[in-house]
Every structure is written in structure tokens, then in C-alpha cells.
Design a protein around this motif. Sequence first.
Motif, PDB file in Angstrom:
ATOM      1  N   GLN A 197      33.686 -20.699  47.288  1.00  0.00           N
ATOM      2  CA  GLN A 197      33.239 -21.862  46.518  1.00  0.00           C
ATOM      3  C   GLN A 197      32.795 -21.364  45.143  1.00  0.00           C
ATOM      4  OE1 GLN A 197      33.134 -25.208  47.517  1.00  0.00           O
ATOM      5  NE2 GLN A 197      32.584 -25.643  45.415  1.00  0.00           N
ATOM      6  N   THR A 198      33.207 -22.059  44.080  1.00  0.00           N
ATOM      7  CA  THR A 198      32.875 -21.672  42.710  1.00  0.00           C
ATOM      8  C   THR A 198      31.923 -22.688  42.097  1.00  0.00           C
ATOM      9  OG1 THR A 198      35.032 -20.621  42.484  1.00  0.00           O
ATOM     10  CG2 THR A 198      33.854 -21.118  40.445  1.00  0.00           C
ATOM     11  N   PHE A 199      30.934 -22.192  41.353  1.00  0.00           N
ATOM     12  CA  PHE A 199      29.919 -23.012  40.700  1.00  0.00           C
ATOM     13  C   PHE A 199      29.816 -22.599  39.234  1.00  0.00           C
ATOM     14  CE2 PHE A 199      28.745 -22.187  45.077  1.00  0.00           C
ATOM     15  CZ  PHE A 199      28.441 -23.437  45.578  1.00  0.00           C
ATOM     16  N   GLY A 200      29.288 -23.455  38.393  1.00  0.00           N
ATOM     17  CA  GLY A 200      28.972 -23.089  37.016  1.00  0.00           C
ATOM     18  C   GLY A 200      30.032 -23.467  36.005  1.00  0.00           C
ATOM     19  N   GLY A 248      22.871 -14.983  21.659  1.00  0.00           N
ATOM     20  CA  GLY A 248      24.322 -15.141  21.561  1.00  0.00           C
ATOM     21  C   GLY A 248      24.967 -15.708  22.811  1.00  0.00           C
ATOM     22  N   SER A 249      24.175 -16.208  23.743  1.00  0.00           N
ATOM     23  CA  SER A 249      24.754 -16.757  24.973  1.00  0.00           C
ATOM     24  C   SER A 249      25.509 -18.042  24.667  1.00  0.00           C
ATOM     25  CB  SER A 249      23.663 -17.013  26.021  1.00  0.00           C
ATOM     26  OG  SER A 249      22.785 -18.011  25.564  1.00  0.00           O
ATOM     27  N   SER A 250      26.450 -18.372  25.560  1.00  0.00           N
ATOM     28  CA  SER A 250      27.218 -19.605  25.398  1.00  0.00           C
ATOM     29  C   SER A 250      27.330 -20.301  26.744  1.00  0.00           C
ATOM     30  CB  SER A 250      28.616 -19.300  24.852  1.00  0.00           C
ATOM     31  OG  SER A 250      29.364 -18.592  25.814  1.00  0.00           O
ATOM     32  N   GLY A 251      27.483 -21.614  26.695  1.00  0.00           N
ATOM     33  CA  GLY A 251      27.622 -22.386  27.922  1.00  0.00           C
ATOM     34  C   GLY A 251      26.275 -22.707  28.549  1.00  0.00           C
ATOM     35  N   THR A 252      26.313 -23.589  29.564  1.00  0.00           N
ATOM     36  CA  THR A 252      25.077 -24.013  30.216  1.00  0.00           C
ATOM     37  C   THR A 252      24.747 -23.187  31.447  1.00  0.00           C
ATOM     38  OG1 THR A 252      26.299 -25.672  31.479  1.00  0.00           O
ATOM     39  CG2 THR A 252      25.300 -26.393  29.405  1.00  0.00           C
ATOM     40  N   SER A 253      25.755 -22.520  32.019  1.00  0.00           N
ATOM     41  CA  SER A 253      25.528 -21.683  33.202  1.00  0.00           C
ATOM     42  C   SER A 253      26.697 -20.721  33.369  1.00  0.00           C
ATOM     43  CB  SER A 253      25.369 -22.540  34.466  1.00  0.00           C
ATOM     44  OG  SER A 253      26.542 -23.285  34.706  1.00  0.00           O
ATOM     45  N   PRO A 254      26.443 -19.555  33.939  1.00  0.00           N
ATOM     46  CA  PRO A 254      27.542 -18.633  34.206  1.00  0.00           C
ATOM     47  C   PRO A 254      28.315 -19.083  35.447  1.00  0.00           C
ATOM     48  CG  PRO A 254      25.492 -17.688  34.967  1.00  0.00           C
ATOM     49  CD  PRO A 254      25.146 -18.990  34.295  1.00  0.00           C
ATOM     50  N   ARG A 255      29.498 -18.534  35.628  1.00  0.00           N
ATOM     51  CA  ARG A 255      30.273 -18.839  36.829  1.00  0.00           C
ATOM     52  C   ARG A 255      29.725 -18.017  37.985  1.00  0.00           C
ATOM     53  NH1 ARG A 255      36.101 -17.073  38.534  1.00  0.00           N
ATOM     54  NH2 ARG A 255      35.436 -15.349  37.261  1.00  0.00           N
ATOM     55  N   ALA A 256      29.575 -18.649  39.139  1.00  0.00           N
ATOM     56  CA  ALA A 256      29.157 -17.967  40.365  1.00  0.00           C
ATOM     57  C   ALA A 256      30.177 -18.295  41.447  1.00  0.00           C
ATOM     58  CB  ALA A 256      27.766 -18.422  40.806  1.00  0.00           C
ATOM     59  N   PRO A 259      14.024 -23.841  33.877  1.00  0.00           N
ATOM     60  CA  PRO A 259      15.001 -22.871  33.379  1.00  0.00           C
ATOM     61  C   PRO A 259      16.260 -22.822  34.255  1.00  0.00           C
ATOM     62  CG  PRO A 259      13.334 -21.710  34.616  1.00  0.00           C
ATOM     63  CD  PRO A 259      12.933 -23.169  34.604  1.00  0.00           C
ATOM     64  N   VAL A 260      17.293 -22.142  33.743  1.00  0.00           N
ATOM     65  CA  VAL A 260      18.558 -22.027  34.468  1.00  0.00           C
ATOM     66  C   VAL A 260      18.358 -21.169  35.710  1.00  0.00           C
ATOM     67  CG1 VAL A 260      20.947 -21.202  34.374  1.00  0.00           C
ATOM     68  CG2 VAL A 260      19.913 -22.266  32.359  1.00  0.00           C
ATOM     69  N   ARG A 261      18.824 -21.685  36.848  1.00  0.00           N
ATOM     70  CA  ARG A 261      18.760 -20.927  38.100  1.00  0.00           C
ATOM     71  C   ARG A 261      19.860 -21.413  39.028  1.00  0.00           C
ATOM     72  NH1 ARG A 261      15.256 -24.739  37.273  1.00  0.00           N
ATOM     73  NH2 ARG A 261      14.390 -26.012  38.912  1.00  0.00           N
ATOM     74  N   PHE A 262      20.380 -20.460  39.806  1.00  0.00           N
ATOM     75  CA  PHE A 262      21.378 -20.769  40.809  1.00  0.00           C
ATOM     76  C   PHE A 262      20.650 -20.809  42.145  1.00  0.00           C
ATOM     77  CE2 PHE A 262      24.698 -19.352  43.876  1.00  0.00           C
ATOM     78  CZ  PHE A 262      25.492 -20.482  43.797  1.00  0.00           C
ATOM     79  N   VAL A 263      20.788 -21.924  42.857  1.00  0.00           N
ATOM     80  CA  VAL A 263      20.081 -22.129  44.121  1.00  0.00           C
ATOM     81  C   VAL A 263      21.117 -22.182  45.233  1.00  0.00           C
ATOM     82  CG1 VAL A 263      18.541 -23.648  45.412  1.00  0.00           C
ATOM     83  CG2 VAL A 263      18.253 -23.393  42.942  1.00  0.00           C
ATOM     84  N   LEU A 264      20.893 -21.367  46.247  1.00  0.00           N
ATOM     85  CA  LEU A 264      21.805 -21.278  47.385  1.00  0.00           C
ATOM     86  C   LEU A 264      20.990 -21.506  48.654  1.00  0.00           C
ATOM     87  CD1 LEU A 264      24.784 -20.554  48.007  1.00  0.00           C
ATOM     88  CD2 LEU A 264      24.021 -18.210  48.323  1.00  0.00           C
ATOM     89  N   ASP A 265      21.348 -22.553  49.400  1.00  0.00           N
ATOM     90  CA  ASP A 265      20.683 -22.844  50.672  1.00  0.00           C
ATOM     91  C   ASP A 265      21.585 -22.388  51.809  1.00  0.00           C
ATOM     92  OD1 ASP A 265      18.397 -23.962  49.590  1.00  0.00           O
ATOM     93  OD2 ASP A 265      19.144 -26.016  49.695  1.00  0.00           O
ATOM     94  N   LEU A 266      21.040 -21.543  52.680  1.00  0.00           N
ATOM     95  CA  LEU A 266      21.751 -21.070  53.859  1.00  0.00           C
ATOM     96  C   LEU A 266      21.278 -21.881  55.048  1.00  0.00           C
ATOM     97  CD1 LEU A 266      21.478 -17.214  53.286  1.00  0.00           C
ATOM     98  CD2 LEU A 266      23.181 -18.827  52.387  1.00  0.00           C
ATOM     99  N   HIS A 267      22.220 -22.440  55.805  1.00  0.00           N
ATOM    100  CA  HIS A 267      21.891 -23.295  56.967  1.00  0.00           C
ATOM    101  C   HIS A 267      22.304 -22.579  58.236  1.00  0.00           C
ATOM    102  CE1 HIS A 267      21.884 -26.349  53.794  1.00  0.00           C
ATOM    103  NE2 HIS A 267      23.110 -25.972  53.512  1.00  0.00           N
TER     104      HIS A 267
END
Length: 170
Positions: free
Chosen positions: A55-58, A89-97, A162-170
Motif C-alpha cells: 500500500q502506498t501513501f503520501g 528546500g523541502s517540497s510537497g506536503t508529505s513524502p511517499r511511504a 505537524p506532518v506525521r505518518f500514522v500506522l495502525d496495526l490490527h
Amino acid sequence: PAPTATATHHTPAAAAGGAAPAPTASAPAHPSTSAPAHPSTSAPAPTTGSLTGTQTFGSNGTGFQLKDIRYGIHPGDLRVVFDLGMLSGSSGTSPRAVVAFSDPQTMLITFSGVIPAGSTGSPPPGGAIASVTLVSTKGGTAQYRVKLTKAVTFSGGYLTGPVRFVLDLH
């Protein structure tokens, strides 16, 4: 804030999943514990041909730094939060994960446009995660190997402010 992406639940078997919402911003952040900083050497990463449940995000942003990894136990879930900062110098709203499984008990999380820093923290004892290791850092890509104590499904997404990637494990 609302998540910027939603995910489909996945299991290591390719045939899992229905739509699921990404984590909500109302869940409180949990303090992290620190472990020694990641080693400067990296172990070989699995080939992409052996991955399942991808699965791809960002938004393919660049110029981000992973500041911290935090863990929190929620009813029915183990939440993993990757705190990110924007570099000059960052670009975009989030990196690809990209999140995928190399086997039923090994999850790989690959960030593009991210420089790793700090520690991987310490997952709570007795949970679904046995360990988290930075296994590869090449050309603005950081890959983490998550060894699991059992097979899991997941949902995830980016939150801002702030920008954060959240991953929920079920």
C-alpha cells in the motif's frame, strides 16, 4: 486535522481487505521511549518482487527528516507514529511511504524523500511488534523492517500540523 490518505486493510496474503478509514487525529499522541540511534551501516533489504499487501501513501514530497518513532496501545490496535520534519528546500506536503510484507511476520516501511535520524524507539512489550530496525538508507530513501510477533492487518495515513505518518496495526 483529517488524514491526507486512507488505506485498505491488508494481510500478508494478497486476498485480504475491505476499505478502512485512516487513523483519526483525535487519538492522543503517546510518549516514546528512546533507544540508541540507528547504526550507520545498513543490512541488505529484501527485493521488491517478494513483497505482498503493498500500500502506498503520501504525495512524493522531498526534503523531510524522520525525527522520531512513537508507539501507542489503543483498544484493538497498536499505533506507530513516524514524526517528520521539513528541511530547508523541502517540497510537497508529505513524502511517499510504501508499506508491504516480505513474509507474514515482517513488514517493510519505505519512505522516499526522507532522511532518517534519531532512534526507532522501543515498541511496547507484549504487543504485535518485536523490533523495528533501519535496514537501508540510499538516495533519500529510508527503509524500516518491522518484525512482528503475529500476522497483522494495517491501516494508515498522513496527518498534518505537524506532518506525521500514522500506522495502525490490527
